[in-house]
Design a protein around this motif. Structure first.
Motif, PDB file in Angstrom:
ATOM      1  N   LEU A 187      12.738  -3.325  16.942  1.00 25.75           N
ATOM      2  CA  LEU A 187      13.085  -1.939  16.643  1.00 25.75           C
ATOM      3  C   LEU A 187      13.393  -1.189  17.926  1.00 25.75           C
ATOM      4  N   GLN A 188      14.411  -0.318  17.857  1.00 24.38           N
ATOM      5  CA  GLN A 188      14.812   0.451  19.023  1.00 24.38           C
ATOM      6  C   GLN A 188      15.020   1.907  18.629  1.00 24.38           C
ATOM      7  N   TYR A 189      14.357   2.807  19.371  1.00 21.93           N
ATOM      8  CA  TYR A 189      14.479   4.236  19.130  1.00 21.93           C
ATOM      9  C   TYR A 189      14.903   4.914  20.430  1.00 21.93           C
ATOM     10  N   GLU A 190      15.863   5.833  20.320  1.00 24.53           N
ATOM     11  CA  GLU A 190      16.237   6.686  21.440  1.00 24.53           C
ATOM     12  C   GLU A 190      15.643   8.074  21.223  1.00 24.53           C
ATOM     13  N   LYS A 191      15.963   9.003  22.090  1.00 24.31           N
ATOM     14  CA  LYS A 191      15.458  10.360  21.967  1.00 24.31           C
ATOM     15  C   LYS A 191      15.735  10.900  20.565  1.00 24.31           C
ATOM     16  N   GLY A 192      14.721  11.454  19.932  1.00 26.31           N
ATOM     17  CA  GLY A 192      14.849  11.991  18.583  1.00 26.31           C
ATOM     18  C   GLY A 192      14.560  10.982  17.494  1.00 26.31           C
ATOM     19  N   GLY A 193      14.407   9.703  17.873  1.00 26.68           N
ATOM     20  CA  GLY A 193      14.178   8.657  16.889  1.00 26.68           C
ATOM     21  C   GLY A 193      12.784   8.721  16.282  1.00 26.68           C
ATOM     22  N   PHE A 194      12.677   8.273  15.037  1.00 25.17           N
ATOM     23  CA  PHE A 194      11.385   8.214  14.345  1.00 25.17           C
ATOM     24  C   PHE A 194      11.520   7.255  13.173  1.00 25.17           C
ATOM     25  N   ASN A 195      10.387   6.893  12.579  1.00 23.44           N
ATOM     26  CA  ASN A 195      10.365   6.009  11.419  1.00 23.44           C
ATOM     27  C   ASN A 195       9.457   6.631  10.366  1.00 23.44           C
ATOM     28  N   THR A 196       9.992   6.820   9.166  1.00 25.67           N
ATOM     29  CA  THR A 196       9.208   7.437   8.107  1.00 25.67           C
ATOM     30  C   THR A 196       8.098   6.492   7.632  1.00 25.67           C
ATOM     31  N   LEU A 197       7.087   7.055   6.998  1.00 28.92           N
ATOM     32  CA  LEU A 197       5.957   6.257   6.515  1.00 28.92           C
ATOM     33  C   LEU A 197       6.420   5.268   5.449  1.00 28.92           C
ATOM     34  N   HIS A 198       5.934   4.032   5.565  1.00 30.34           N
ATOM     35  CA  HIS A 198       6.398   2.983   4.662  1.00 30.34           C
ATOM     36  C   HIS A 198       5.415   1.818   4.642  1.00 30.34           C
ATOM     37  N   GLN A 199       5.730   0.814   3.807  1.00 28.46           N
ATOM     38  CA  GLN A 199       5.007  -0.458   3.748  1.00 28.46           C
ATOM     39  C   GLN A 199       6.039  -1.584   3.733  1.00 28.46           C
ATOM     40  N   ASP A 200       5.798  -2.643   4.491  1.00 33.72           N
ATOM     41  CA  ASP A 200       6.755  -3.750   4.611  1.00 33.72           C
ATOM     42  C   ASP A 200       6.365  -4.876   3.650  1.00 33.72           C
ATOM     43  N   LEU A 201       6.831  -4.776   2.395  1.00 42.80           N
ATOM     44  CA  LEU A 201       6.423  -5.746   1.384  1.00 42.80           C
ATOM     45  C   LEU A 201       7.487  -6.823   1.136  1.00 42.80           C
ATOM     46  N   TYR A 202       8.725  -6.445   0.907  1.00 38.37           N
ATOM     47  CA  TYR A 202       9.874  -7.375   0.834  1.00 38.37           C
ATOM     48  C   TYR A 202       9.881  -8.316  -0.359  1.00 38.37           C
ATOM     49  N   GLY A 203       8.956  -8.223  -1.256  1.00 36.47           N
ATOM     50  CA  GLY A 203       8.945  -9.126  -2.402  1.00 36.47           C
ATOM     51  C   GLY A 203       7.584  -9.120  -3.076  1.00 36.47           C
ATOM     52  N   ASP A 204       7.491  -9.851  -4.185  1.00 32.36           N
ATOM     53  CA  ASP A 204       6.232  -9.910  -4.921  1.00 32.36           C
ATOM     54  C   ASP A 204       5.129 -10.605  -4.133  1.00 32.36           C
ATOM     55  N   LEU A 205       5.520 -11.571  -3.307  1.00 31.94           N
ATOM     56  CA  LEU A 205       4.542 -12.309  -2.509  1.00 31.94           C
ATOM     57  C   LEU A 205       4.548 -11.749  -1.093  1.00 31.94           C
ATOM     58  N   TYR A 206       3.420 -11.201  -0.675  1.00 31.21           N
ATOM     59  CA  TYR A 206       3.347 -10.603   0.662  1.00 31.21           C
ATOM     60  C   TYR A 206       2.004 -10.934   1.300  1.00 31.21           C
ATOM     61  N   PHE A 207       1.995 -10.915   2.623  1.00 31.89           N
ATOM     62  CA  PHE A 207       0.761 -11.082   3.388  1.00 31.89           C
ATOM     63  C   PHE A 207       0.282  -9.694   3.781  1.00 31.89           C
ATOM     64  N   PRO A 208      -1.010  -9.369   3.623  1.00 29.15           N
ATOM     65  CA  PRO A 208      -1.459  -7.986   3.727  1.00 29.15           C
ATOM     66  C   PRO A 208      -1.721  -7.463   5.140  1.00 29.15           C
ATOM     67  N   ILE A 209      -1.421  -8.257   6.156  1.00 31.52           N
ATOM     68  CA  ILE A 209      -1.642  -7.836   7.545  1.00 31.52           C
ATOM     69  C   ILE A 209      -0.394  -8.172   8.352  1.00 31.52           C
ATOM     70  N   GLN A 210      -0.025  -7.317   9.280  1.00 28.40           N
ATOM     71  CA  GLN A 210       1.115  -7.575  10.150  1.00 28.40           C
ATOM     72  C   GLN A 210       0.803  -7.107  11.568  1.00 28.40           C
ATOM     73  N   ILE A 211       1.710  -7.393  12.495  1.00 28.44           N
ATOM     74  CA  ILE A 211       1.479  -6.984  13.878  1.00 28.44           C
ATOM     75  C   ILE A 211       2.736  -6.359  14.478  1.00 28.44           C
ATOM     76  N   VAL A 212       2.525  -5.497  15.444  1.00 34.54           N
ATOM     77  CA  VAL A 212       3.602  -4.907  16.236  1.00 34.54           C
ATOM     78  C   VAL A 212       3.254  -5.077  17.706  1.00 34.54           C
ATOM     79  N   ALA A 213       4.193  -5.608  18.465  1.00 34.32           N
ATOM     80  CA  ALA A 213       4.026  -5.746  19.917  1.00 34.32           C
ATOM     81  C   ALA A 213       4.859  -4.671  20.606  1.00 34.32           C
ATOM     82  N   MET A 214       4.231  -3.879  21.462  1.00 33.05           N
ATOM     83  CA  MET A 214       4.939  -2.832  22.175  1.00 33.05           C
ATOM     84  C   MET A 214       5.672  -3.441  23.373  1.00 33.05           C
ATOM     85  N   LEU A 215       6.988  -3.200  23.458  1.00 32.36           N
ATOM     86  CA  LEU A 215       7.815  -3.778  24.522  1.00 32.36           C
ATOM     87  C   LEU A 215       8.189  -2.759  25.591  1.00 32.36           C
TER      88      LEU A 215
END
Length: 237
Positions: free
Chosen positions: A129-157
């Motif tokens: 993911l890439q954000y410039e000045k003014g960028g933001f991401n609205t509140l959400h959940q990353d499910l993508y289908g009926d079968l999902y894993f309930p934990i995820q990770i984000v690495a800050m670059l």
């Protein structure tokens, strides 16, 4: 690569587990090196690495851009995803058991991906993911289908207060019969944030109950913010 595996396996997973049970999130500090972060960011414009680019404003997801990787994943990302998954699967299984949910996740990631593929979910969900000045991401959940894993990770670059300002990671937690609780986190460059994809169990007077959680990113005030998102289930499209 060996260094990453050692760092993951040498992490205090007892403390991580307790923090996840208590809060639904925690941070592993300095998992990625400066070189790792630089390499992942430098590949952002190599279109052959990605299967899909999403411009957030077009879908009212926020303001910014993210790209889904193609399979096979870059070796570093594949190693992190495969090595960290078994630790998280144990946490996920304890959550589902506490909530009396009839699902058990296999302790090997390859086995879980087989389940995804049998369910018609065969596309990679790891994204940058890439954000410039003014960028933001609205509140959400990353499910993508009926079968999902309930934990995820984000690495800050990128480094907060150096490469960008603002752009905090935001979690909201549903509170029964009250307004939602907001949690604001500011992981440093190379840190890995572990958090719930969808919900966590909360202990009440009559046992455990489910509290829903969402995540997003606050507005970037200056600079550029890059992050790597590793989701453990695959997508249908």
């Amino acid at each position: 690569m060996t260094d990453i595996i050692q760092k993951i396996n040498n992490t205090d997973w007892h403390s991580i587990t307790e923090a996840m049970h208590q809060n639904g999130y925690t941070v592993i500090r300095n998992l990625l090196s400066e070189e790792d972060c630089k390499m992942l960011k430098s590949n952002y414009n190599h279109s052959e690495s990605y299967r899909k680019t999403v411009v957030m404003a077009r879908h009212r997801f926020g303001l910014g851009e993210y790209k889904y990787f193609n399979y096979p994943l870059p070796a570093l990302i594949q190693m992190i995803r495969t090595t960290i998954y078994p630790h998280l699967a144990s946490i996920a299984n304890s959550w589902f058991k506490a909530l009396h949910m009839d699902t058990t996740f296999p302790l090997e990631h390859a086995e879980f991906l087989k389940q995804c593929h049998s369910n018609g979910q065969q596309k990679a969900t790891v994204l940058i993911l890439q954000y410039e000045k003014g960028g933001f991401n609205t509140l959400h959940q990353d499910l993508y289908g009926d079968l999902y894993f309930p934990i995820q990770i984000v690495a800050m670059l990128s480094e907060p207060e150096k490469d960008f300002t603002g752009g905090e990671f935001v979690l909201t937690q549903q509170v029964p019969r009250a307004q939602s609780k907001a949690i604001v986190l500011k992981p440093g460059k190379g840190d890995v944030l572990i958090f719930t994809t969808n919900f966590k169990p909360e202990k009440g007077t009559k046992g455990y109950y489910r509290v829903n959680m969402k995540h997003g990113v606050s507005e970037v005030k200056e600079g550029n913010r890059y992050a790597l998102g590793i989701i453990f289930h695959d997508a249908a499209n």
